[in-house]
Design an enzyme around this catalytic site. Sequence first.
Site, PDB file in Angstrom:
ATOM      1  N   HIS A  57       0.832  -1.212   0.000  1.00  0.00           N
ATOM      2  CA  HIS A  57       0.000   0.000   0.000  1.00  0.00           C
ATOM      3  C   HIS A  57       0.863   1.257   0.000  1.00  0.00           C
ATOM      4  O   HIS A  57       1.266   1.756   1.047  1.00  0.00           O
ATOM      5  CB  HIS A  57      -0.909   0.006   1.238  1.00  0.00           C
ATOM      6  CG  HIS A  57      -1.987   1.023   1.194  1.00  0.00           C
ATOM      7  ND1 HIS A  57      -3.268   0.764   1.637  1.00  0.00           N
ATOM      8  CD2 HIS A  57      -2.007   2.304   0.758  1.00  0.00           C
ATOM      9  CE1 HIS A  57      -4.017   1.846   1.481  1.00  0.00           C
ATOM     10  NE2 HIS A  57      -3.256   2.806   0.951  1.00  0.00           N
ATOM     11  N   HIS A  59       1.652   5.147  -2.339  1.00  0.00           N
ATOM     12  CA  HIS A  59       1.234   6.117  -3.361  1.00  0.00           C
ATOM     13  C   HIS A  59       2.499   6.701  -3.997  1.00  0.00           C
ATOM     14  O   HIS A  59       3.259   7.395  -3.318  1.00  0.00           O
ATOM     15  CB  HIS A  59       0.405   7.225  -2.725  1.00  0.00           C
ATOM     16  CG  HIS A  59      -0.845   6.739  -2.056  1.00  0.00           C
ATOM     17  ND1 HIS A  59      -2.056   6.706  -2.688  1.00  0.00           N
ATOM     18  CD2 HIS A  59      -1.048   6.236  -0.811  1.00  0.00           C
ATOM     19  CE1 HIS A  59      -2.974   6.206  -1.863  1.00  0.00           C
ATOM     20  NE2 HIS A  59      -2.371   5.913  -0.704  1.00  0.00           N
ATOM     21  N   ARG A  61       2.305   8.546  -6.868  1.00  0.00           N
ATOM     22  CA  ARG A  61       1.852   9.858  -7.366  1.00  0.00           C
ATOM     23  C   ARG A  61       2.031  10.104  -8.863  1.00  0.00           C
ATOM     24  O   ARG A  61       1.700  11.187  -9.335  1.00  0.00           O
ATOM     25  CB  ARG A  61       2.532  10.998  -6.585  1.00  0.00           C
ATOM     26  CG  ARG A  61       2.319  10.970  -5.077  1.00  0.00           C
ATOM     27  CD  ARG A  61       0.868  10.973  -4.691  1.00  0.00           C
ATOM     28  NE  ARG A  61       0.669  11.253  -3.269  1.00  0.00           N
ATOM     29  CZ  ARG A  61      -0.459  11.008  -2.609  1.00  0.00           C
ATOM     30  NH1 ARG A  61      -1.473  10.448  -3.250  1.00  0.00           N
ATOM     31  NH2 ARG A  61      -0.575  11.300  -1.335  1.00  0.00           N
ATOM     32  N   ASP A 148      -8.771   3.091  -3.386  1.00  0.00           N
ATOM     33  CA  ASP A 148      -8.149   3.634  -2.179  1.00  0.00           C
ATOM     34  C   ASP A 148      -8.225   5.157  -2.152  1.00  0.00           C
ATOM     35  O   ASP A 148      -8.001   5.834  -3.159  1.00  0.00           O
ATOM     36  CB  ASP A 148      -6.691   3.208  -2.070  1.00  0.00           C
ATOM     37  CG  ASP A 148      -6.103   3.663  -0.747  1.00  0.00           C
ATOM     38  OD1 ASP A 148      -6.639   3.259   0.300  1.00  0.00           O
ATOM     39  OD2 ASP A 148      -5.148   4.447  -0.755  1.00  0.00           O
ATOM     40  N   HIS A 175     -10.412   0.139   0.709  1.00  0.00           N
ATOM     41  CA  HIS A 175     -10.433   1.253   1.659  1.00  0.00           C
ATOM     42  C   HIS A 175     -11.855   1.300   2.189  1.00  0.00           C
ATOM     43  O   HIS A 175     -12.794   1.556   1.436  1.00  0.00           O
ATOM     44  CB  HIS A 175     -10.065   2.550   0.919  1.00  0.00           C
ATOM     45  CG  HIS A 175     -10.225   3.798   1.725  1.00  0.00           C
ATOM     46  ND1 HIS A 175      -9.175   4.647   1.989  1.00  0.00           N
ATOM     47  CD2 HIS A 175     -11.303   4.375   2.313  1.00  0.00           C
ATOM     48  CE1 HIS A 175      -9.599   5.680   2.694  1.00  0.00           C
ATOM     49  NE2 HIS A 175     -10.895   5.535   2.905  1.00  0.00           N
ATOM     50  N   HIS A 228      -5.333  -0.457   5.636  1.00  0.00           N
ATOM     51  CA  HIS A 228      -5.075   0.409   6.803  1.00  0.00           C
ATOM     52  C   HIS A 228      -6.097   0.300   7.948  1.00  0.00           C
ATOM     53  O   HIS A 228      -6.796   1.251   8.284  1.00  0.00           O
ATOM     54  CB  HIS A 228      -4.914   1.869   6.391  1.00  0.00           C
ATOM     55  CG  HIS A 228      -5.886   2.396   5.369  1.00  0.00           C
ATOM     56  ND1 HIS A 228      -7.246   2.236   5.473  1.00  0.00           N
ATOM     57  CD2 HIS A 228      -5.681   3.079   4.215  1.00  0.00           C
ATOM     58  CE1 HIS A 228      -7.829   2.809   4.445  1.00  0.00           C
ATOM     59  NE2 HIS A 228      -6.903   3.316   3.669  1.00  0.00           N
ATOM     60  N   ASN A 273      -5.721   9.470   6.918  1.00  0.00           N
ATOM     61  CA  ASN A 273      -7.035   8.840   6.952  1.00  0.00           C
ATOM     62  C   ASN A 273      -6.901   7.358   6.621  1.00  0.00           C
ATOM     63  O   ASN A 273      -6.397   7.023   5.555  1.00  0.00           O
ATOM     64  CB  ASN A 273      -7.967   9.510   5.934  1.00  0.00           C
ATOM     65  CG  ASN A 273      -9.392   8.996   6.040  1.00  0.00           C
ATOM     66  OD1 ASN A 273      -9.843   8.630   7.118  1.00  0.00           O
ATOM     67  ND2 ASN A 273     -10.089   8.961   4.928  1.00  0.00           N
ATOM     68  N   ASP A 300       1.039   2.823   3.750  1.00  0.00           N
ATOM     69  CA  ASP A 300       0.182   3.852   3.153  1.00  0.00           C
ATOM     70  C   ASP A 300       1.007   5.113   2.882  1.00  0.00           C
ATOM     71  O   ASP A 300       0.545   6.237   3.094  1.00  0.00           O
ATOM     72  CB  ASP A 300      -1.013   4.155   4.050  1.00  0.00           C
ATOM     73  CG  ASP A 300      -2.112   4.938   3.332  1.00  0.00           C
ATOM     74  OD1 ASP A 300      -1.983   5.177   2.114  1.00  0.00           O
ATOM     75  OD2 ASP A 300      -3.088   5.329   3.997  1.00  0.00           O
ATOM     76  N   GLY A 318      -2.445  12.162   4.659  1.00  0.00           N
ATOM     77  CA  GLY A 318      -1.361  11.320   4.171  1.00  0.00           C
ATOM     78  C   GLY A 318      -0.008  11.720   4.702  1.00  0.00           C
ATOM     79  O   GLY A 318       0.359  12.899   4.688  1.00  0.00           O
TER      80      GLY A 318
END
Length: 420
Positions: A57, A59, A61, A148, A175, A228, A273, A300, A318
């Site tokens: 998990h 990111h 981007r 997610d 999520h 998460h 979150n 995350d 985040g």
Amino acid sequence: MDFLLKNGTVYTGGKFVKTDLAIVGGRISFLKPASSSSLKVIDCDNLFIFPGFIDVHVHLREPGFSYKETVKTGTNAAAHAGYSAVFTMPNLNPVPDSVENLKIQQDIIDKDAVISVYPLAAITKGEKGLELSDLKQLSEKVIGFSDDGKGVQNTKMMEKAMKIAKEKGKFIVAHCEDESLLNGGYIHDGEYARLHGHKGICSASEYKQIERDLELVEKIGVKYHVCHVSAKESVEAIRKAKARGVNVTAETGPHYLVLNDMMIAESGNFKMNPPIRAEEDRLALIEGIKDGTLEMLATDHAPHSKEEKSKGLLSMNGVVGIETAFPIIYTYLVKKGEITLEKAIQIMSENPAKRFGLDIEIAEGKVANLNVFDLNKEYTINPEEFLSMGKSSPFEGFKVNGKCLANFYNGQPIFNNLDK
């Protein structure tokens, strides 16, 4: 180049063994090489050799938000933290909700990634929850599907997505968040929120949707993974579902295992979150790790710009975590006797590999995907030293033990500081 890592403490076959480990032709061998003249010999006495970590998990981007992070910077940060593989979430631009959009992301991965990157495609078009993505075509390209950043609010839509994923042998990676229960909240609905006048996010917004999904999974039989997990009720719901034989796995993050809501500050470093919850939730998560209810540690990792994280607890959700995951878990859970070092490696490598079908283990003849750590190395976490473009960490200033000194990926060193 071939290597001989001498006298290391190696995690192999589910336990730690003091042994020499050769990497010859990119593959692992515990057998004494016929000739060591061609090997670069490295003394690993007092060092630990782990199978490459897997973060299911993160990111990265790209495409769409390369001012926050890129595939190159994110995977380089992961590599220097001991990772061999990461799974990327689909909240991108364009969203990977079609084969064409996924190809844009995959082309960047193929060009710039320094470790394995497995993109997840979106469950719904644009992650808007209104219409399913082209799941059948996408299933030929991805391990699974996730929206997610958002929960899928429409039960019928999630059920339909699960049926397609089941048919295609793919995962739903969920999520879980019931938006009807958020009520404008932005941190945990607990003591800190009450003391400081903040709007709280109730735990029910998480566990109610997990309970909904688990009922669907039980009926459909799809491979299901919960993102998460942060609340004690979520742990219990997953535990009960497992006892009934439901095909579910789950992850939690380092910040949920080490921090509680009374440890946060008025800083974007603590805005994520789901939020960091109460001490009773933290303890329930640790119990979930211990008894196998929560099989995976996932960061995350969610980088944002400095400006986006400058608005205190109203900042964007985040934080980054991939460069601090192992040292935080080792220092604040393993060293304190909460979990064993073996358990730490299971949740960071073995369990995600087993669940998602990856071949990352230290065994005779396997391609070398492994890292080397100095567990005695003590230092203070300084986000300005991160290789990630994101610098927002709730662990800034924490003293930790455990430094990755080398990472061998697909048989070759991505970096090697063992001689320094």
